[in-house]
Scaffold this motif. Structure first.
Motif, PDB file in Angstrom:
ATOM      1  N   PRO A  95       0.884  -1.156  -0.006  1.00  7.81           N
ATOM      2  CA  PRO A  95       0.220   0.225   0.045  1.00  7.81           C
ATOM      3  C   PRO A  95       0.667   1.288  -0.063  1.00  7.81           C
ATOM      4  N   LEU A  96       2.320   1.240   0.990  1.00  7.15           N
ATOM      5  CA  LEU A  96       2.615   2.481   0.427  1.00  7.15           C
ATOM      6  C   LEU A  96       3.268   1.945  -1.443  1.00  7.15           C
ATOM      7  N   ASP A  97       3.622   1.282  -1.505  1.00  7.72           N
ATOM      8  CA  ASP A  97       4.025   1.509  -3.349  1.00  7.72           C
ATOM      9  C   ASP A  97       2.905   2.463  -3.743  1.00  7.72           C
ATOM     10  N   ALA A  98       1.599   1.501  -3.896  1.00  7.90           N
ATOM     11  CA  ALA A  98       0.422   3.056  -4.832  1.00  7.90           C
ATOM     12  C   ALA A  98       0.648   4.254  -3.936  1.00  7.90           C
ATOM     13  N   ALA A  99       0.593   4.020  -2.807  1.00  9.42           N
ATOM     14  CA  ALA A  99       0.801   5.779  -2.402  1.00  9.42           C
ATOM     15  C   ALA A  99       1.473   6.253  -3.124  1.00  9.42           C
ATOM     16  N   PHE A 100       2.590   5.989  -2.809  1.00  9.93           N
ATOM     17  CA  PHE A 100       3.652   6.396  -3.227  1.00  9.93           C
ATOM     18  C   PHE A 100       4.032   7.173  -4.811  1.00  9.93           C
TER      19      PHE A 100
END
Length: 220
Positions: A136-141
């Motif tokens: 989810p951090l990757d997608a938010a990034f």
């Protein structure tokens, strides 16, 4: 007939230069203007709602909507579901889009965008090695970079890939074989964020290349 009416409404929006948030004529007015029945107008407006062009609320006139990620997202999901599109093809498309997005983000990022990127990347080191925390951090990034471009169309397309980006990230991260690969995952994100924050468009493009080269490598 309802398709023709929908086309007329789209042309009406363009001819009257209506902007997101502005109202169209009421159902009764559209019936009179276009010379068709209320059910035909209702069917046409419902079709435009489905396409994400307008919003209709009970007792209110239709409202013109801003660009939405939904149409592109639905297209990609359909492509995957029917096996017309592969995860690797999605990576190829994302690579092309995000090369430009990173450069534009470096040129146009706001203080709010910088704060958002810093907030996300600050959480990444603690998530290394954990697919469910890092994904989810990757997608938010990547969505943060899309917003930082200040380009509404490019942002809508990239954010339309949001759900697919999340699944793609989770699938790719699950293929990381050892700590060395996770270190590359982390460093490519941090270095890309740094280039954007510093406003270096050329370096940001190079960092995107490095990021996707590593991502493609996990599929081979």
């Amino acid at each position: 007939m309802s398709d023709q009416v929908a086309d007329h409404i789209v042309r009406y929006i363009a001819e009257h230069r209506l902007e997101p948030g502005q109202s169209l004529p009421s159902e009764g007015e559209l019936t009179r203007i276009l010379g068709v029945s209320r059910p035909t107008v209702r069917e046409a407006t419902n079709a435009l709602v489905g396409r994400g062009l307008i919003a209709v609320s009970s007792g209110k006139t239709p409202i013109v909507l801003g660009l939405s990620k939904a149409p592109f997202s639905n297209l990609v999901r359909h492509g995957l579901a029917t096996q017309q599109v592969t995860p690797t093809q999605i990576l190829e498309v994302r690579h092309s889009l995000e090369l430009q997005a990173a450069a534009l983000a470096a040129l146009h990022r706001s203080e709010t965008d910088i704060e958002c990127l810093n907030l996300i990347t600050a959480q990444m080191p603690a998530a290394v090695g954990d697919v469910e925390k890092f994904s989810p951090l990757d997608a938010a990034f990547h969505e943060a970079i899309a917003r930082a471009t200040q380009n509404v169309l490019l942002s809508a397309i990239i954010m339309g890939l949001g759900e697919i980006t999340f699944e793609s990230a989770r699938s790719g991260l699950a293929r990381a074989r050892d700590q060395a690969e996770w270190d590359i995952v982390l460093s490519t994100h941090l270095e890309l964020a740094e280039a954007i924050i510093k406003g270096n468009a050329a370096l940001a493009r190079k960092r995107v290349d490095a990021h996707f080269k590593a991502a493609f490598g996990r599929y081979t």
